[in-house]
Scaffold this motif. Structure first.
Motif, PDB file in Angstrom:
ATOM      1  N   THR A   1       1.852   6.054  -1.607  1.00  0.00           N
ATOM      2  CA  THR A   1       1.019   7.384  -1.375  1.00  0.00           C
ATOM      3  C   THR A   1       3.024   8.032  -1.733  1.00  0.00           C
ATOM      4  OG1 THR A   1       1.785   5.881   1.029  1.00  0.00           O
ATOM      5  CG2 THR A   1      -0.544   6.549   0.284  1.00  0.00           C
TER       6      THR A   1
ATOM      7  N   LYS B   1     -10.145   5.392   1.183  1.00  0.00           N
ATOM      8  CA  LYS B   1      -9.533   5.170   2.658  1.00  0.00           C
ATOM      9  C   LYS B   1      -8.074   5.332   1.657  1.00  0.00           C
ATOM     10  CE  LYS B   1     -12.250   2.446   5.103  1.00  0.00           C
ATOM     11  NZ  LYS B   1     -12.917   0.789   4.972  1.00  0.00           N
ATOM     12  N   ASN B   2      -7.552   5.579   0.891  1.00  0.00           N
ATOM     13  CA  ASN B   2      -6.090   5.887   1.064  1.00  0.00           C
ATOM     14  C   ASN B   2      -5.768   7.409  -0.296  1.00  0.00           C
ATOM     15  OD1 ASN B   2      -6.649   4.576  -1.425  1.00  0.00           O
ATOM     16  ND2 ASN B   2      -5.584   3.127  -0.880  1.00  0.00           N
TER      17      ASN B   2
ATOM     18  N   LYS C   1      -7.279  17.565  -4.463  1.00  0.00           N
ATOM     19  CA  LYS C   1      -6.448  17.301  -4.381  1.00  0.00           C
ATOM     20  C   LYS C   1      -4.903  18.473  -5.764  1.00  0.00           C
ATOM     21  CE  LYS C   1      -4.418  14.800  -1.837  1.00  0.00           C
ATOM     22  NZ  LYS C   1      -3.783  14.712  -1.205  1.00  0.00           N
TER      23      LYS C   1
ATOM     24  N   HIS D   1      -6.735   9.655   0.315  1.00  0.00           N
ATOM     25  CA  HIS D   1      -6.133  11.784   0.665  1.00  0.00           C
ATOM     26  C   HIS D   1      -4.843  11.465   0.779  1.00  0.00           C
ATOM     27  CE1 HIS D   1      -7.405   9.296   4.339  1.00  0.00           C
ATOM     28  NE2 HIS D   1      -6.700   9.492   5.011  1.00  0.00           N
ATOM     29  N   GLN D   2      -4.223  10.655   0.672  1.00  0.00           N
ATOM     30  CA  GLN D   2      -2.651  10.271   1.314  1.00  0.00           C
ATOM     31  C   GLN D   2      -1.463  10.215  -0.250  1.00  0.00           C
ATOM     32  OE1 GLN D   2      -2.790   6.641   3.373  1.00  0.00           O
ATOM     33  NE2 GLN D   2      -2.620   7.761   5.315  1.00  0.00           N
ATOM     34  N   ILE D   3      -2.884   9.854  -1.360  1.00  0.00           N
ATOM     35  CA  ILE D   3      -1.877  10.476  -2.586  1.00  0.00           C
ATOM     36  C   ILE D   3      -0.930  11.783  -2.297  1.00  0.00           C
ATOM     37  CG2 ILE D   3      -2.141   9.605  -4.826  1.00  0.00           C
ATOM     38  CD1 ILE D   3      -3.036   7.672  -4.424  1.00  0.00           C
ATOM     39  N   LYS D   4       0.255  11.772  -2.682  1.00  0.00           N
ATOM     40  CA  LYS D   4       1.215  13.041  -3.114  1.00  0.00           C
ATOM     41  C   LYS D   4       1.407  12.379  -4.790  1.00  0.00           C
ATOM     42  CE  LYS D   4       2.897  11.989   1.214  1.00  0.00           C
ATOM     43  NZ  LYS D   4       1.848  10.084   1.385  1.00  0.00           N
TER      44      LYS D   4
ATOM     45  N   GLU E   1       1.256  -1.354  -0.252  1.00  0.00           N
ATOM     46  CA  GLU E   1      -0.249   0.335   0.233  1.00  0.00           C
ATOM     47  C   GLU E   1       1.070   1.223  -0.154  1.00  0.00           C
ATOM     48  OE1 GLU E   1       0.149  -2.853   1.840  1.00  0.00           O
ATOM     49  OE2 GLU E   1      -0.199  -1.994   3.834  1.00  0.00           O
ATOM     50  N   GLU E   2       2.163   1.256   0.103  1.00  0.00           N
ATOM     51  CA  GLU E   2       2.482   1.837   0.127  1.00  0.00           C
ATOM     52  C   GLU E   2       2.935   2.682  -0.979  1.00  0.00           C
ATOM     53  OE1 GLU E   2       5.962   2.008   4.287  1.00  0.00           O
ATOM     54  OE2 GLU E   2       6.967   3.294   2.805  1.00  0.00           O
TER      55      GLU E   2
END
Ligand code: NAD
Length: 424
Positions: free
Chosen positions: A293, A311-312, A340, A314-317, A289-290
């Motif tokens: 992100t 779920k994930n 974003k 918002h963590q995407i950069k 999963e890391e």
């Protein structure tokens, strides 16, 4: 014999619902009338068959085979065959509809279909896979056909499976029918450039997206999820254009190297390691999963659907997401990603290189003529590039995401063709 359980899928949102949500948004913007809406949203035909296959230990196991024809409005239906434990009717229906929109976005004369068998080819011998593919083909003799429905590879299937399909179909018809399937080995009428086509389309889309965001490929970084046909070819071609691929992954885990991974080394390692990156020493293993992100410029999900979810997201950069896989982003994740300001080249555009060269393969088979790899690349690059521009322009015109813009372009084309054909 032990029954193979499908691998658990965490936080899976229904892919059919995700597809319908985007379809509805685009249909509303287009002001689609109720009659056309109802025709376009319903699959034209769904076939479910039982496939008894003799396994190597002599036992007969019955698999369920699915083929969904979503639409034949633009032409014969086209779509891959997936061999994966997670295959189910909802998923295949969503994938079939995606094929309709994908062919329409890149303006090739095909409708959409998809097929699949719930099985785990990694746990089966090649002989078992061959018997399964031949059984599947025999049960679809009235469905497939060069002017009716033309299958291709997808997750868990490749050129060899397509050769078995073409052979089983040809034997049944009493003549050689190359054009019934695409993604065949070159010696059997496959097109040069088909194997790397989807990955190449991902690369072309990435270059186009970088141009829009004024990102220099030489200074850009990337993470690629999935190291199969699409992911490994995309990673290799991006690396060739100077992009530093910091992370790759497959079913065995994710592998990260801050100085960049040597993609050719990773491909060679995989080839000598029963097709997986397990134990790859040129990078540090990180949780799967890391990878999604990581702080990279480009994220290429190229494994499976619904990996970027509410779920994930918002963590995407990443600054851009180029969708190699079909449906990697759920509808719930869309709004978060849009807020974003991440540029998304959606699946029906970014991974359309595969179906484009499949179309070239079918054209060559029907002409009895072979194109050079250069010609295939040149023509495919132009189609993906032009389609990207069209979708980008539509997104600006309607002030919507690239994804909704792609649906607008596709639905508009299919709806107009439906009106001209009439007769319903
Ligand atoms: P493939 O079977 O060659 O490769 C799939 C890869 O994903 C493998 O490396 C596998 O180990 C990896 N994977 C599976 N589960 C994973 C997980 N949970 N995390 C990380 N990696 C995982 O399949 P492919 O042909 O490369 O297709 C990949 C995606 O691209 C699918 O969504 C498919 O529908 C889509 N697609 C494929 C084509 C094509 O031409 N092959 C065309 C368009 C779209």
């Amino acid at each position: 014999m032990a029954i193979l359980e499908p691998a658990p899928i965490i936080d899976k949102e229904n892919p059919l619902e995700s597809m319908m949500e985007r379809f509805n948004s685009a249909a509303e913007i287009l002001g689609l009338d109720a009659q056309t809406y109802n025709v376009l949203k319903s699959p034209a035909r769904q076939h479910i068959v039982s496939l008894p296959v003799t396994m190597d230990n002599g036992e007969v196991r019955v698999f369920e085979g699915i083929r969904v024809i979503h639409s034949t409005i633009l032409g014969p239906s086209k779509g891959g065959i997936r061999f994966d434990p997670g295959v189910n009717l909802d998923e295949v229906r969503a994938l079939a509809a995606w094929m309709t929109w994908k062919c329409a976005v890149v303006d090739i004369p095909y409708g959409g279909a998809k097929g699949g068998v719930a099985c785990d080819p990694r746990q089966m011998s090649r002989g078992e896979v061959e018997r399964l593919m031949r059984a599947y083909t025999r049960s679809m003799l009235d469905v497939f056909g060069p002017d009716r429905d033309i299958p291709a590879p997808d997750m868990g299937t490749g050129p060899e499976e397509m050769a078995w399909l073409m052979d089983a179909y040809s034997r049944a018809k009493g003549m050689t029918v190359h054009a019934v399937v695409t993604g065949k080995p070159i010696v059997l009428g496959g097109s040069l450039g088909r194997v790397e086509a989807t990955g190449r389309g991902v690369m072309v889309s990435t270059m186009a997206a970088m141009e829009k965001l004024k990102v220099n490929p030489i200074q850009a970084t990337c993470a690629v999820q999935g190291f199969g046909n699409v992911g490994s070819n995309a990673a290799k071609l991006l690396e060739e254009r100077g992009v530093k691929v910091l992370a790759i992954s497959d079913i065995t885990g994710a592998y990260y190297n801050e100085s960049g991974i040597d993609i050719q080394k990773a491909i060679s390692y995989k080839e000598g390691n029963r097709g997986t990156l397990d134990g790859f020493k040129e990078a540090t293993k990180i949780p799967n999963e890391e990878l999604l992100t990581l702080p990279v410029d480009v994220l290429v999900p190229a494994a499976m659907e619904d990996v970027i979810t509410g779920k994930n997201a918002h963590q995407i950069k990443a600054r851009m997401i180029i969708e190699g896989a079909n449906g990697p982003t759920s509808a719930k994740a869309d709004s978060i990603i849009n807020e974003k300001g991440i540029l998304v080249a959606p699946d029906i555009l970014a991974n359309a290189g595969g179906v484009t060269v499949s179309y070239f393969e079918w054209v060559q088979n029907r002409l009895g003529y072979k194109w050079s790899k250069d010609r295939v690349h040149r023509r495919m690059d132009k189609i993906i590039r032009d389609s990207f521009e069209k979708v980008y322009r539509t997104s600006i015109e309607h002030k919507v995401s690239m994804r909704i813009a792609a649906y607008i372009v596709a639905i508009d084309k299919v709806a107009k063709t439906f009106k001209f054909r009439g007769g319903y």
